[in-house]
Design an enzyme around this catalytic site. Structure first.
Site, PDB file in Angstrom:
ATOM      1  N   GLY A  14      11.600 -26.986  -6.224  1.00 30.25           N
ATOM      2  CA  GLY A  14      11.586 -28.159  -6.740  1.00 30.25           C
ATOM      3  C   GLY A  14      12.195 -29.421  -6.113  1.00 30.25           C
ATOM      4  O   GLY A  14      12.608 -30.396  -6.910  1.00 30.25           O
ATOM      5  N   ASN A  16       9.400 -31.400  -6.253  1.00 31.77           N
ATOM      6  CA  ASN A  16       9.191 -32.616  -7.789  1.00 31.77           C
ATOM      7  C   ASN A  16      10.274 -33.222  -8.581  1.00 31.77           C
ATOM      8  O   ASN A  16       9.938 -34.073  -8.858  1.00 31.77           O
ATOM      9  CB  ASN A  16       7.603 -32.382  -8.409  1.00 31.77           C
ATOM     10  CG  ASN A  16       6.499 -32.036  -6.952  1.00 31.77           C
ATOM     11  OD1 ASN A  16       5.763 -34.373  -6.735  1.00 31.77           O
ATOM     12  ND2 ASN A  16       6.253 -31.516  -6.682  1.00 31.77           N
ATOM     13  N   ARG A  67       2.671 -13.625 -22.991  1.00 38.10           N
ATOM     14  CA  ARG A  67       2.510 -15.013 -23.198  1.00 38.10           C
ATOM     15  C   ARG A  67       2.723 -15.568 -23.655  1.00 38.10           C
ATOM     16  O   ARG A  67       3.789 -16.422 -23.649  1.00 38.10           O
ATOM     17  CB  ARG A  67       1.294 -15.131 -22.333  1.00 38.10           C
ATOM     18  CG  ARG A  67       1.217 -15.031 -20.438  1.00 38.10           C
ATOM     19  CD  ARG A  67      -0.220 -16.160 -20.548  1.00 38.10           C
ATOM     20  NE  ARG A  67      -0.912 -15.368 -19.516  1.00 38.10           N
ATOM     21  CZ  ARG A  67      -0.620 -15.430 -17.861  1.00 38.10           C
ATOM     22  NH1 ARG A  67       0.660 -16.066 -17.684  1.00 38.10           N
ATOM     23  NH2 ARG A  67      -1.036 -14.436 -17.018  1.00 38.10           N
ATOM     24  N   MET A  92       5.074 -22.123 -12.152  1.00 36.22           N
ATOM     25  CA  MET A  92       3.271 -20.622 -11.432  1.00 36.22           C
ATOM     26  C   MET A  92       2.764 -19.794 -12.363  1.00 36.22           C
ATOM     27  O   MET A  92       2.908 -18.861 -11.899  1.00 36.22           O
ATOM     28  CB  MET A  92       4.493 -19.598 -10.242  1.00 36.22           C
ATOM     29  CG  MET A  92       5.022 -21.216  -9.052  1.00 36.22           C
ATOM     30  SD  MET A  92       2.975 -22.315  -8.442  1.00 36.22           S
ATOM     31  CE  MET A  92       2.088 -20.921  -7.083  1.00 36.22           C
ATOM     32  N   ARG A  93       3.316 -20.471 -13.994  1.00 33.08           N
ATOM     33  CA  ARG A  93       2.552 -19.067 -14.564  1.00 33.08           C
ATOM     34  C   ARG A  93       1.471 -19.836 -15.447  1.00 33.08           C
ATOM     35  O   ARG A  93       2.104 -21.470 -15.452  1.00 33.08           O
ATOM     36  CB  ARG A  93       4.127 -19.002 -15.571  1.00 33.08           C
ATOM     37  CG  ARG A  93       5.604 -18.497 -14.997  1.00 33.08           C
ATOM     38  CD  ARG A  93       4.857 -17.267 -15.391  1.00 33.08           C
ATOM     39  NE  ARG A  93       4.165 -15.992 -15.593  1.00 33.08           N
ATOM     40  CZ  ARG A  93       4.007 -14.560 -14.952  1.00 33.08           C
ATOM     41  NH1 ARG A  93       4.467 -14.581 -13.515  1.00 33.08           N
ATOM     42  NH2 ARG A  93       3.649 -14.039 -15.757  1.00 33.08           N
ATOM     43  N   HIS A 111      -0.806 -31.697  -8.911  1.00 35.53           N
ATOM     44  CA  HIS A 111      -1.469 -30.629  -7.909  1.00 35.53           C
ATOM     45  C   HIS A 111      -1.774 -31.505  -6.787  1.00 35.53           C
ATOM     46  O   HIS A 111      -2.199 -32.191  -7.071  1.00 35.53           O
ATOM     47  CB  HIS A 111      -2.484 -30.657  -8.933  1.00 35.53           C
ATOM     48  CG  HIS A 111      -3.184 -29.379  -8.123  1.00 35.53           C
ATOM     49  ND1 HIS A 111      -3.303 -27.610  -8.421  1.00 35.53           N
ATOM     50  CD2 HIS A 111      -5.125 -29.458  -7.116  1.00 35.53           C
ATOM     51  CE1 HIS A 111      -3.892 -27.504  -7.323  1.00 35.53           C
ATOM     52  NE2 HIS A 111      -5.031 -28.474  -6.647  1.00 35.53           N
ATOM     53  N   GLU A 176       3.429 -36.593  -3.761  1.00 37.47           N
ATOM     54  CA  GLU A 176       3.826 -36.368  -5.052  1.00 37.47           C
ATOM     55  C   GLU A 176       4.280 -36.722  -5.351  1.00 37.47           C
ATOM     56  O   GLU A 176       4.763 -37.046  -6.342  1.00 37.47           O
ATOM     57  CB  GLU A 176       3.763 -34.611  -4.627  1.00 37.47           C
ATOM     58  CG  GLU A 176       1.990 -34.133  -4.198  1.00 37.47           C
ATOM     59  CD  GLU A 176       2.974 -32.297  -4.235  1.00 37.47           C
ATOM     60  OE1 GLU A 176       3.759 -31.822  -5.334  1.00 37.47           O
ATOM     61  OE2 GLU A 176       1.937 -31.809  -3.512  1.00 37.47           O
TER      62      GLU A 176
HETATM   63  C1  GRF Z   1       3.868 -29.479  -4.824  1.00 34.10           C
HETATM   64  O1  GRF Z   1       3.039 -29.366  -4.088  1.00 34.10           O
HETATM   65  C2  GRF Z   1       2.577 -28.999  -6.363  1.00 34.10           C
HETATM   66  O2  GRF Z   1       2.040 -29.773  -6.337  1.00 34.10           O
HETATM   67  C3  GRF Z   1       2.632 -27.394  -6.648  1.00 34.10           C
HETATM   68  O3  GRF Z   1       3.255 -26.427  -6.581  1.00 34.10           O
HETATM   69  C4  GRF Z   1       4.358 -27.649  -5.380  1.00 34.10           C
HETATM   70  C5  GRF Z   1       5.486 -27.721  -6.003  1.00 34.10           C
HETATM   71  O4  GRF Z   1       6.518 -27.719  -5.269  1.00 34.10           O
HETATM   72  N1  GRF Z   1       2.246 -27.115  -8.188  1.00 34.10           N
HETATM   73  P1  GRF Z   1       8.222 -27.866  -5.358  1.00 34.10           P
HETATM   74  O5  GRF Z   1       8.677 -26.908  -5.887  1.00 34.10           O
HETATM   75  O6  GRF Z   1       8.241 -28.962  -5.981  1.00 34.10           O
HETATM   76  O7  GRF Z   1       8.774 -28.561  -4.659  1.00 34.10           O
END
Ligand code: GRF
Length: 217
Positions: A14, A16, A67, A92-93, A111, A176
């Site tokens: 988490g 981001n 799903r 991650m889904r 991404h 990011e």
């Molecule tokens: C990030 O690198 C994002 O780009 C990818 O998964 C990672 C997630 O990191 N999709 P976080 O959970 O936000 O720390």
């Protein structure tokens, strides 16, 4: 003006999400995070949300037959919170075409590569292996195919000679954390339009030499 109501979907760390929480804590930020949903009960991001007094929900995909029913449960939470825009942040889904269609141009992902290069998982390993000189990250609207869709903001970073996946990942992750809040702000300010599957942004042009495009306003 009313703030854009955002729901954030996570699966893990988490960081981001944290960047979005920090940005949204400013009074003049035009979006607010109204709910955080994790499919993983132990996701560290849930604590980050709780610390910021944002309502959290666990919707564990393992509790559902398929799903669609999993996503119905996600949609129930998002609707109950009156979410207008969904941000995937390390979620991650894979989502179905139905979910993507329902949130058309209101579903955003980050991404860790310069899309359309290096879609999928294990990005940094593959970038180092490929010997490319630049990598970066992308915030984009989601389309049915994985890691595809109109690009909103990208930032580039160098790939250095001694890099391995973790050192490169850290450099990309820092970007990011800059571009996701920026992209959300641009959307919430109504500056972002999708025209013929490309994003047009009003009033935020990158000066020459800047490696975030568009530049922060
Ligand atoms: C990030 O690198 C994002 O780009 C990818 O998964 C990672 C997630 O990191 N999709 P976080 O959970 O936000 O720390």
């Amino acid at each position: 003006m009313a703030k854009l109501k955002v729901g954030v979907l996570i699966s893990g760390r988490g960081s981001n999400l944290q960047a979005l929480i920090d940005a949204a804590s400013a009074d003049d930020y035009p979006a607010e995070i109204v709910t955080v949903i994790s499919n993983e009960p132990g996701a560290a991001g849930l604590e980050r949300a709780a610390k910021a007094a944002i309502p959290t929900n666990v919707v564990d995909h393992r509790d559902f037959e398929g799903r669609e029913t999993f996503e119905d449960a996600l949609n129930d939470v998002l609707s109950a919170a009156a979410v207008e825009l969904v941000c995937l942040a390390g979620f991650m889904r894979l989502v179905t075409d139905g979910f993507v269609g329902r949130w058309h141009d209101r579903l955003v992902n980050v991404h860790p590569s310069l899309l359309p290069a290096f879609k999928g998982l294990d990005v940094h390993e593959r970038v180092v292996e490929a010997g490319v000189r630049f990598s970066g990250c992308t915030v984009h609207f989601l389309r049915p195919a994985m890691d595809e869709g109109p690009i909103i903001v990208q930032a580039a970073v160098p790939v250095r000679a001694g890099d391995d996946a973790p050192t490169l990942a850290a450099r990309v992750l820092a970007e990011e954390h800059r571009i996701y809040p920026l992209a959300l702000r641009l959307i919430a300010e109504g500056r972002v339009r999708v025209v013929e599957e490309r994003v047009l942004i009003t009033g935020a042009a990158a000066p020459e030499g800047v490696l975030i495009n568009p530049a922060p306003v």
